[in-house]
Structures are given as C-alpha cells and as structure tokens.
Design a protein around this motif. Structure first.
Motif, PDB file in Angstrom:
ATOM      1  N   ARG A  81       0.829  -1.217   0.000  1.00 51.27           N
ATOM      2  CA  ARG A  81       0.000   0.000   0.000  1.00 51.27           C
ATOM      3  C   ARG A  81       0.859   1.262   0.000  1.00 51.27           C
ATOM      4  O   ARG A  81       0.509   2.271  -0.623  1.00 51.27           O
ATOM      5  CB  ARG A  81      -0.943  -0.007   1.202  1.00 51.27           C
ATOM      6  CG  ARG A  81      -2.072  -1.026   1.087  1.00 51.27           C
ATOM      7  CD  ARG A  81      -3.135  -0.806   2.159  1.00 51.27           C
ATOM      8  NE  ARG A  81      -2.625  -1.043   3.500  1.00 51.27           N
ATOM      9  CZ  ARG A  81      -2.599  -2.246   4.083  1.00 51.27           C
ATOM     10  NH1 ARG A  81      -3.042  -3.319   3.426  1.00 51.27           N
ATOM     11  NH2 ARG A  81      -2.139  -2.388   5.314  1.00 51.27           N
ATOM     12  N   ALA A  82       2.003   1.212   0.683  1.00 50.32           N
ATOM     13  CA  ALA A  82       2.912   2.367   0.701  1.00 50.32           C
ATOM     14  C   ALA A  82       3.471   2.629  -0.688  1.00 50.32           C
ATOM     15  O   ALA A  82       3.555   3.784  -1.138  1.00 50.32           O
ATOM     16  CB  ALA A  82       4.038   2.135   1.695  1.00 50.32           C
ATOM     17  N   TRP A  83       3.861   1.554  -1.381  1.00 54.70           N
ATOM     18  CA  TRP A  83       4.401   1.717  -2.737  1.00 54.70           C
ATOM     19  C   TRP A  83       3.312   2.254  -3.670  1.00 54.70           C
ATOM     20  O   TRP A  83       3.546   3.146  -4.478  1.00 54.70           O
ATOM     21  CB  TRP A  83       4.916   0.359  -3.232  1.00 54.70           C
ATOM     22  CG  TRP A  83       5.781   0.442  -4.467  1.00 54.70           C
ATOM     23  CD1 TRP A  83       6.133   1.556  -5.147  1.00 54.70           C
ATOM     24  CD2 TRP A  83       6.399  -0.643  -5.152  1.00 54.70           C
ATOM     25  NE1 TRP A  83       6.926   1.251  -6.221  1.00 54.70           N
ATOM     26  CE2 TRP A  83       7.113  -0.104  -6.246  1.00 54.70           C
ATOM     27  CE3 TRP A  83       6.422  -2.038  -4.925  1.00 54.70           C
ATOM     28  CZ2 TRP A  83       7.832  -0.910  -7.128  1.00 54.70           C
ATOM     29  CZ3 TRP A  83       7.151  -2.821  -5.819  1.00 54.70           C
ATOM     30  CH2 TRP A  83       7.847  -2.270  -6.913  1.00 54.70           C
ATOM     31  N   GLN A  84       2.117   1.726  -3.541  1.00 61.83           N
ATOM     32  CA  GLN A  84       1.009   2.191  -4.374  1.00 61.83           C
ATOM     33  C   GLN A  84       0.681   3.659  -4.095  1.00 61.83           C
ATOM     34  O   GLN A  84       0.245   4.392  -4.993  1.00 61.83           O
ATOM     35  CB  GLN A  84      -0.227   1.317  -4.125  1.00 61.83           C
ATOM     36  CG  GLN A  84      -0.100  -0.100  -4.678  1.00 61.83           C
ATOM     37  CD  GLN A  84      -1.221  -0.997  -4.203  1.00 61.83           C
ATOM     38  OE1 GLN A  84      -1.755  -0.814  -3.096  1.00 61.83           O
ATOM     39  NE2 GLN A  84      -1.591  -1.983  -5.028  1.00 61.83           N
ATOM     40  N   VAL A 266      -0.987  15.800   0.005  1.00 64.82           N
ATOM     41  CA  VAL A 266      -0.468  14.637  -0.733  1.00 64.82           C
ATOM     42  C   VAL A 266       0.718  14.025   0.002  1.00 64.82           C
ATOM     43  O   VAL A 266       0.764  12.807   0.238  1.00 64.82           O
ATOM     44  CB  VAL A 266      -0.052  15.046  -2.166  1.00 64.82           C
ATOM     45  CG1 VAL A 266       0.754  13.927  -2.826  1.00 64.82           C
ATOM     46  CG2 VAL A 266      -1.282  15.355  -3.008  1.00 64.82           C
ATOM     47  N   TYR A 267       1.656  14.869   0.381  1.00 63.51           N
ATOM     48  CA  TYR A 267       2.867  14.333   1.013  1.00 63.51           C
ATOM     49  C   TYR A 267       2.622  13.895   2.459  1.00 63.51           C
ATOM     50  O   TYR A 267       3.290  12.975   2.952  1.00 63.51           O
ATOM     51  CB  TYR A 267       4.000  15.353   0.928  1.00 63.51           C
ATOM     52  CG  TYR A 267       4.630  15.380  -0.450  1.00 63.51           C
ATOM     53  CD1 TYR A 267       5.428  14.323  -0.888  1.00 63.51           C
ATOM     54  CD2 TYR A 267       4.412  16.448  -1.323  1.00 63.51           C
ATOM     55  CE1 TYR A 267       5.989  14.326  -2.153  1.00 63.51           C
ATOM     56  CE2 TYR A 267       4.966  16.463  -2.589  1.00 63.51           C
ATOM     57  CZ  TYR A 267       5.759  15.396  -3.005  1.00 63.51           C
ATOM     58  OH  TYR A 267       6.309  15.387  -4.257  1.00 63.51           O
ATOM     59  N   ASN A 268       1.671  14.536   3.116  1.00 63.99           N
ATOM     60  CA  ASN A 268       1.320  14.077   4.468  1.00 63.99           C
ATOM     61  C   ASN A 268       0.685  12.687   4.414  1.00 63.99           C
ATOM     62  O   ASN A 268       0.996  11.817   5.232  1.00 63.99           O
ATOM     63  CB  ASN A 268       0.357  15.062   5.134  1.00 63.99           C
ATOM     64  CG  ASN A 268       1.055  16.333   5.603  1.00 63.99           C
ATOM     65  OD1 ASN A 268       2.277  16.333   5.783  1.00 63.99           O
ATOM     66  ND2 ASN A 268       0.299  17.401   5.790  1.00 63.99           N
ATOM     67  N   GLU A 269      -0.206  12.500   3.435  1.00 62.85           N
ATOM     68  CA  GLU A 269      -0.845  11.195   3.302  1.00 62.85           C
ATOM     69  C   GLU A 269       0.169  10.128   2.900  1.00 62.85           C
ATOM     70  O   GLU A 269       0.099   8.982   3.361  1.00 62.85           O
ATOM     71  CB  GLU A 269      -1.979  11.276   2.282  1.00 62.85           C
ATOM     72  CG  GLU A 269      -3.163  12.099   2.780  1.00 62.85           C
ATOM     73  CD  GLU A 269      -4.296  12.164   1.776  1.00 62.85           C
ATOM     74  OE1 GLU A 269      -4.149  11.567   0.678  1.00 62.85           O
ATOM     75  OE2 GLU A 269      -5.326  12.794   2.079  1.00 62.85           O
ATOM     76  N   LEU A 270       1.110  10.517   2.023  1.00 63.98           N
ATOM     77  CA  LEU A 270       2.155   9.570   1.630  1.00 63.98           C
ATOM     78  C   LEU A 270       3.013   9.215   2.847  1.00 63.98           C
ATOM     79  O   LEU A 270       3.351   8.037   3.066  1.00 63.98           O
ATOM     80  CB  LEU A 270       3.027  10.182   0.526  1.00 63.98           C
ATOM     81  CG  LEU A 270       4.223   9.351   0.060  1.00 63.98           C
ATOM     82  CD1 LEU A 270       3.785   7.968  -0.441  1.00 63.98           C
ATOM     83  CD2 LEU A 270       5.001  10.090  -1.027  1.00 63.98           C
ATOM     84  N   HIS A 271       3.333  10.224   3.651  1.00 60.89           N
ATOM     85  CA  HIS A 271       4.126   9.978   4.849  1.00 60.89           C
ATOM     86  C   HIS A 271       3.373   9.071   5.817  1.00 60.89           C
ATOM     87  O   HIS A 271       3.953   8.162   6.425  1.00 60.89           O
ATOM     88  CB  HIS A 271       4.466  11.304   5.530  1.00 60.89           C
ATOM     89  CG  HIS A 271       5.338  11.162   6.739  1.00 60.89           C
ATOM     90  ND1 HIS A 271       4.819  11.149   8.021  1.00 60.89           N
ATOM     91  CD2 HIS A 271       6.686  10.993   6.867  1.00 60.89           C
ATOM     92  CE1 HIS A 271       5.803  10.989   8.881  1.00 60.89           C
ATOM     93  NE2 HIS A 271       6.951  10.898   8.212  1.00 60.89           N
ATOM     94  N   MET A 275       4.564   5.527   7.271  1.00 57.92           N
ATOM     95  CA  MET A 275       4.648   5.252   8.701  1.00 57.92           C
ATOM     96  C   MET A 275       3.728   4.103   9.105  1.00 57.92           C
ATOM     97  O   MET A 275       3.910   3.490  10.157  1.00 57.92           O
ATOM     98  CB  MET A 275       4.285   6.512   9.500  1.00 57.92           C
ATOM     99  CG  MET A 275       5.284   7.654   9.343  1.00 57.92           C
ATOM    100  SD  MET A 275       6.980   7.173   9.779  1.00 57.92           S
ATOM    101  CE  MET A 275       6.785   6.864  11.533  1.00 57.92           C
ATOM    102  N   ALA A 276       2.718   3.831   8.255  1.00 58.18           N
ATOM    103  CA  ALA A 276       1.773   2.750   8.566  1.00 58.18           C
ATOM    104  C   ALA A 276       2.325   1.376   8.198  1.00 58.18           C
ATOM    105  O   ALA A 276       1.661   0.353   8.467  1.00 58.18           O
ATOM    106  CB  ALA A 276       0.452   2.997   7.848  1.00 58.18           C
ATOM    107  N   ILE A 277       3.490   1.351   7.557  1.00 52.28           N
ATOM    108  CA  ILE A 277       4.103   0.042   7.270  1.00 52.28           C
ATOM    109  C   ILE A 277       4.352  -0.669   8.599  1.00 52.28           C
ATOM    110  O   ILE A 277       5.037  -0.143   9.475  1.00 52.28           O
ATOM    111  CB  ILE A 277       5.423   0.216   6.484  1.00 52.28           C
ATOM    112  CG1 ILE A 277       5.154   0.820   5.099  1.00 52.28           C
ATOM    113  CG2 ILE A 277       6.145  -1.125   6.345  1.00 52.28           C
ATOM    114  CD1 ILE A 277       6.411   1.150   4.309  1.00 52.28           C
TER     115      ILE A 277
END
Length: 307
Positions: A81-84, A266-271, A275-277
């Motif tokens: 999900r992080a990569w996606q 966008v970048y907060n959600e990506l971060h 972090m959710a990994i």
C-alpha cells in the motif's frame, strides 16, 4: 576601463544630462520598453507553463507505467500500500502541475495582456499615445531652452574666437616691440591691431555674459516645466512597477508548491502510508494467508459410508 572613466570629464557628463536637448528621449522610450517587457514576461512564463505541463504529463506516464507492475508485485500488505501510494500521489501531483500550467497561461498571462491593452494605447502609424504625449510635453518645455542654449553656444564661440585672435595679436606685438628689423609704422599698426582685438574681445565678452545671464534667469522655469512632465512619466512608471509586482506575486503564488495545501496533503498522506508500514501486521497476514496460520483439514479416521 580606467582610461574611459578618465575621459568622461564634467563636460561629458553634462552633455549626457537629462537637462540637455534631446536627452529626455530615454524617459520617453521607457513606455515602449515597458510594453516590450510585458511581452517578454508573458513569453517567459508561457515557457514555464510548458515545463509544468510536461512535468505533469511525465508524472502521469510514470504512474501509469508502474501501476500494473506494482499491483502484481510480490510485495503485500502495508508495504504494498505504501508503494502504491507513491503512484497515487504522483497522479494527484500531476493534476496540480496541470493546474499550475493553466493558471500561468489563462490567469497570469491573460491578466498581463489585458492590462497592456488598457494601459498602452497604440497609434495608427506605430508607437504609443503615452510616448507621444510625453515627447510633445518635453519638446514644448525644452524648445525655448534649446533656443537659448544655441544662442549661448554661438556667443561663447564668438568670445573664444576673439580671445584667440587677441592672444595672437599680443604675441605679435610682444615680438615687434623693440625689434629693429620692424619699422616703427609697422609696430604702430601691430599695436593698433592688438587694441582693436582687445576691444572686440571686450565687446563679445559682454555679449556672451548677457546671453549667459538670460539662460541662467530662464533655467528655473525650464526646470519646473521639465520636472512637471517628468513627474507624470514617473507616476506612469510607478503604476507599471506596482502592477508587475502584483503580477509576479501571483506567479509566485501559483509556482510556490511549498505553501500549497494540496501538495502538503499529498505528502502528508504519503508519509502516513509509509509510517503505517507494520512488519508485525504484514507477517501475521502472511502467516494466516500463506503460512501456518492457514486453516487445514488434518487427516482423521474416516468410516466408509454407504452410497
């Protein structure tokens, strides 16, 4: 460079002064220069808009290329999900930079073009009405001054010519006095020539001083009229500078992605996705889906049932 500066004496500086005839042209030309600068600004940021559009297009192409590969990759769970999320973030950034492109062209560019039409009024045979108005005003104010200057230059030239003639006559007189080779009558004639030259010098000097006095007396009025036209030109330039400052600030606002809330989101959600990994969750999922945690039918004694 030093030799050039040494040649530019006070007279040379004065020759290029705003107050000298015709030198107001630099101020008049400023209107046409400002119009051309607006054209250059629009063209400059149209090119930047193309850069933004190409970047948006390349982001989108990159995302589309990698989506099927990422979706079928061996990664799983929170790591997948992080990569996606990198790819979905690129899609959203692509839309943002497409928006920047449109803003630079349709908002900023059109705003400058509209202001140009409202501010610069072209004449039928070239040039601008504003330039013509300043040209007419400066020329009208400078005409009587230039006429007096021309008269002054003529009087000065006559005075300097008389001075040179008197200087020559004095040298001849000095050479002739007491010279036994020159007749007394000739010496007297040379003396008369010197006296006449001296009288002529005094005459043209008085004329030169009178004309200079007229010029000096007229100078304050000339300066007042020229400064009045110049101040009008300055006010027009002030308005141009003020408008272009706001135009640049608008362009900056569109380009400054560091303060764009959409980019921050966008970048907060990506971060957050990164972090959710969670290794424990992913390992637990793998264990329960592909490992020992999978349900299975252990072998049991089975009684043959009749059909």
């Amino acid at each position: 460079m030093s030799s050039v500066h040494q040649e530019n004496g006070p007279e040379d500086v004065g020759h290029h002064s705003f107050w000298m005839p015709g030198n107001y042209q630099r101020t008049v030309k400023r209107t046409e220069d400002a119009f051309q600068a607006c054209n250059d600004i629009v063209t400059c940021f149209q090119e930047r808009a193309r850069v933004e559009r190409l970047y948006a297009q390349q982001l989108n192409e990159w995302s589309n290329k990698w989506k099927p590969l990422v979706d079928t990759s061996p990664l799983y769970g929170s790591l997948l999900r992080a990569w996606q999320c990198f790819l979905s973030s690129a899609d959203r950034l692509s839309a943002l930079h497409s928006s920047i492109c449109r803003s630079l062209v349709s908002e900023d560019g059109d705003r400058i073009r509209t202001w140009q039409k409202e501010t610069f009024h072209k004449k039928m045979f070239g040039g601008f009405r504003e330039s013509q108005d300043f040209e007419t005003g400066f020329a009208r104010a400078q005409k009587p001054w230039a006429k007096r200057l021309k008269k002054l230059e003529k009087a000065k030239a006559a005075f300097h010519k008389a001075c040179r003639k008197e200087h020559t006559a004095r040298e001849r007189e000095a050479h002739a006095q007491g010279n036994p080779d020159i007749a007394i009558e000739k010496q007297r004639k040379i003396q008369d020539e010197r006296e006449n030259a001296q009288q002529e010098t005094q005459k043209v000097r008085a004329r030169y001083e009178k004309v200079l006095e007229e010029v000096t007396r007229y100078a304050p009025r000339y300066m007042e009229e020229m400064e009045s036209i110049f101040d009008q030109s300055q006010e027009e330039e002030r308005k141009r500078i003020s408008f272009l400052k706001q135009a640049f600030l608008s362009i900056h606002r569109h380009l400054d992605v560091t303060n764009n809330e959409s980019v921050k989101i966008v970048y907060n959600e990506l971060h957050d996705a990164l972090m959710a990994i969670n290794d424990q969750e992913d390992l637990r999922w793998w264990k329960n889906t592909h490992g020992p945690g999978m349900p299975t039918d252990w072998p049991q004694f089975q009684v043959l049932t009749s059909s």
